[in-house]
Scaffold this motif. Structure first.
Motif, short mmCIF file in Angstrom:
data_model
loop_
_atom_site.label_atom_id
_atom_site.label_comp_id
_atom_site.label_asym_id
_atom_site.label_seq_id
_atom_site.Cartn_x
_atom_site.Cartn_y
_atom_site.Cartn_z
N PHE A 90 11.49 7.66 -3.50
CA PHE A 90 12.76 7.28 -2.88
C PHE A 90 13.93 7.55 -3.83
N THR A 91 14.96 8.21 -3.31
CA THR A 91 16.17 8.49 -4.10
C THR A 91 17.43 7.99 -3.40
N GLY A 92 17.24 7.16 -2.37
CA GLY A 92 18.38 6.66 -1.61
C GLY A 92 19.05 5.47 -2.26
N TYR A 93 19.97 4.88 -1.50
CA TYR A 93 20.74 3.73 -1.97
C TYR A 93 20.03 2.43 -1.61
N VAL A 94 20.15 1.45 -2.49
CA VAL A 94 19.57 0.13 -2.28
C VAL A 94 20.61 -0.92 -2.65
N ARG A 95 20.63 -1.98 -1.89
CA ARG A 95 21.41 -3.13 -2.35
C ARG A 95 20.62 -4.41 -2.13
N PRO A 96 20.84 -5.40 -3.02
CA PRO A 96 20.27 -6.72 -2.75
C PRO A 96 21.01 -7.26 -1.53
N ASP A 97 20.28 -7.85 -0.62
CA ASP A 97 20.97 -8.37 0.56
C ASP A 97 21.26 -9.84 0.35
N HIS A 98 21.38 -10.59 1.40
CA HIS A 98 21.83 -11.97 1.32
C HIS A 98 21.16 -12.74 0.18
N GLY A 99 21.97 -13.46 -0.57
CA GLY A 99 21.45 -14.31 -1.62
C GLY A 99 21.66 -15.78 -1.28
N ARG A 100 21.03 -16.63 -2.08
CA ARG A 100 21.30 -18.07 -1.97
C ARG A 100 22.66 -18.38 -2.60
N HIS A 101 23.12 -19.59 -2.39
CA HIS A 101 24.34 -20.08 -3.03
C HIS A 101 23.89 -21.01 -4.15
N ILE A 102 24.10 -20.60 -5.39
CA ILE A 102 23.55 -21.33 -6.54
C ILE A 102 24.65 -21.63 -7.56
N TRP A 103 24.36 -22.60 -8.41
CA TRP A 103 25.22 -22.97 -9.54
C TRP A 103 26.64 -23.35 -9.09
N GLY A 104 26.72 -23.93 -7.89
CA GLY A 104 28.01 -24.41 -7.40
C GLY A 104 28.98 -23.33 -6.98
N GLU A 105 28.51 -22.13 -6.78
CA GLU A 105 29.41 -21.03 -6.43
C GLU A 105 29.98 -21.21 -5.03
N HIS A 106 31.28 -21.07 -4.90
CA HIS A 106 31.97 -21.11 -3.61
C HIS A 106 32.18 -19.66 -3.17
N CYS A 107 31.49 -19.26 -2.11
CA CYS A 107 31.50 -17.84 -1.74
C CYS A 107 31.23 -17.68 -0.25
N ARG A 108 31.43 -16.45 0.22
CA ARG A 108 31.07 -16.10 1.60
C ARG A 108 29.57 -16.35 1.78
N PRO A 109 29.15 -16.95 2.89
CA PRO A 109 27.72 -17.23 3.08
C PRO A 109 26.85 -16.00 2.85
N GLY A 110 25.90 -16.14 1.91
CA GLY A 110 24.97 -15.06 1.61
C GLY A 110 25.48 -14.02 0.63
N TYR A 111 26.77 -14.09 0.25
CA TYR A 111 27.36 -12.99 -0.52
C TYR A 111 28.06 -13.45 -1.79
N GLY A 112 27.40 -14.35 -2.51
CA GLY A 112 27.91 -14.72 -3.81
C GLY A 112 27.52 -13.70 -4.87
N LEU A 113 27.97 -13.94 -6.07
CA LEU A 113 27.65 -13.05 -7.19
C LEU A 113 26.30 -13.36 -7.82
N TYR A 114 26.04 -14.64 -8.08
CA TYR A 114 24.96 -15.00 -8.99
C TYR A 114 23.57 -14.63 -8.45
N ASP A 115 23.25 -15.06 -7.23
CA ASP A 115 21.89 -14.83 -6.75
C ASP A 115 21.65 -13.36 -6.41
N ARG A 116 22.69 -12.66 -6.00
CA ARG A 116 22.50 -11.23 -5.75
C ARG A 116 22.32 -10.46 -7.06
N ALA A 117 23.03 -10.89 -8.12
CA ALA A 117 22.83 -10.26 -9.43
C ALA A 117 21.42 -10.54 -9.94
N LEU A 118 20.94 -11.77 -9.76
CA LEU A 118 19.55 -12.08 -10.12
C LEU A 118 18.59 -11.21 -9.30
#
Length: 361
Positions: free
Chosen positions: A309-337
């Motif tokens: 596979f040589t295509g594009y990948v992204r992490p999809d919906h993440g949890r909301h962790i460490w008190g992050e206030h974000c769009r549902p499913g689209y915070g920084l922390y869990d998607r970076a993890l």
């Protein structure tokens, strides 16, 4: 595997491009003009504004998610040709700034459905949750009210102008059978794919989320057999799939690993995420770690490695962790993890592949 990260735009996202740039291996953003109504041609000045922002951080914008399909196209109304023309022109414009893949969907009325945007998990994090019995018994307007009660962030697929027309939309779909929806999708692809080919942009349909009929509306992208049928409607490498392990994985009968192997070469873009599915049909989004959910994430990444596979990948919906206030499913922390978990699985699979080749010499 080329890692990208979904970004909703300046002033519309709690995550900054500076932060995205610091996630290991991320080379581009997955973007869209969320303020342009479905069916309208995208303005070139707004496209260029995104390019200028991405260029500032040396991030590409080769993946767009989504150029939304107007409901008149899905319904097969006479007005669809005007909206298809706008879609064709948008494809041509996106090619001028280097776009290579467009993710879209063909779900009637609702793009995705959840009953709770912040359901608590045992570890104290929260995630988006689907309660099957509630959806089976509730009025769609109740669901709209619940989603609209989250005023801090725009919700793609739940645009106010669309939801204001909910009653007439449901009335319009009463006469649309599953086979008619397939024919309307065929008509759309027959007009879009030639333009995609000449623009060197691959169209990648997203599976239905969840992958079964909801509120009596027909749904198509629900299974391996249906994805196979989609690819046969217009047999072109530019007619492809956004293979979303979370959407399809909500039905445990779907074998995502098998799909990766069968559709290799027709998956320009992949969403990789996990869900925990319960016996009663409920599901909740979890961390990307295989053991935390029902989907074999490690096996899926291994399958991508095995198929080259040589295509594009992204992490999809993440949890909301460490008190992050974000769009549902689209915070920084869990998607970076999630990205780091995916890279670890990919590195292990690639090493295993190399070792097998060495042994076979």
């Amino acid at each position: 595997m080329r890692m990208v990260f979904r970004w909703y735009g300046e002033g519309n996202d709690t995550v900054s491009l500076e932060q995205i740039k610091q996630i290991p291996g991320v080379e581009g953003i997955v973007w869209a003009l969320h303020d342009v109504p479905a069916g309208e041609e995208w303005p070139m000045d707004k496209i260029m504004a995104y390019k200028e922002l991405a260029d500032r951080y040396s991030l590409h914008l080769e993946v767009v998610e989504s150029v939304n399909v107007h409901e008149d196209i899905k319904l097969g109304l006479p007005s669809r040709d005007r909206y298809i023309h706008n879609y064709q022109r948008t494809i041509e414009k996106l090619a001028t700034v280097g776009v290579k893949t467009i993710c879209y969907n063909f779900m009637p009325v609702f793009d995705w459905i959840r009953t709770d945007l912040y359901k608590a998990l045992p570890d104290g994090s929260t995630a988006m949750f689907y309660e099957k019995a509630k959806v089976d018994s509730m009025d769609p307007q109740e669901l709209v009210a619940a989603i609209a009660a989250n005023p801090d962030f725009s919700m793609p697929g739940w645009e106010p102008e669309r939801l204001r027309r909910l009653a007439p939309l449901f009335e319009a779909y009463k006469g649309v059978t599953t086979e008619q929806l397939w024919e309307n999708l065929r008509y759309f692809l027959e007009h879009i794919i030639p333009v995609a080919e000449s623009s060197d942009i691959k169209m990648a349909i997203h599976p239905d989320d969840p992958p079964w009929p909801v509120f009596g509306l027909p749904r198509l992208m629900t299974s391996q057999a249906n994805l196979r049928r989609l690819l046969s409607l217009v047999d072109s490498p530019y007619n492809g799939i956004t293979l979303c392990s979370g959407s399809l994985g909500a039905n445990p009968d779907n074998d995502i690993v098998s799909m990766v192997h069968e559709f290799a070469g027709r998956i320009p873009f992949a969403h990789i995420r996990n869900v925990k599915v319960y016996d009663n049909g409920d599901f909740i989004e979890t961390s990307h770690r295989t053991e935390d959910g029902t989907v074999d994430i490690a096996g899926i990444v291994r399958a991508y490695s095995e198929t080259g596979f040589t295509g594009y990948v992204r992490p999809d919906h993440g949890r909301h962790i460490w008190g992050e206030h974000c769009r549902p499913g689209y915070g920084l922390y869990d998607r970076a993890l999630g990205i780091m978990y995916l890279w670890g699985a990919w590195d292990a699979a690639q090493r295993e592949r190399r070792e097998r080749k060495e042994k076979s010499k």
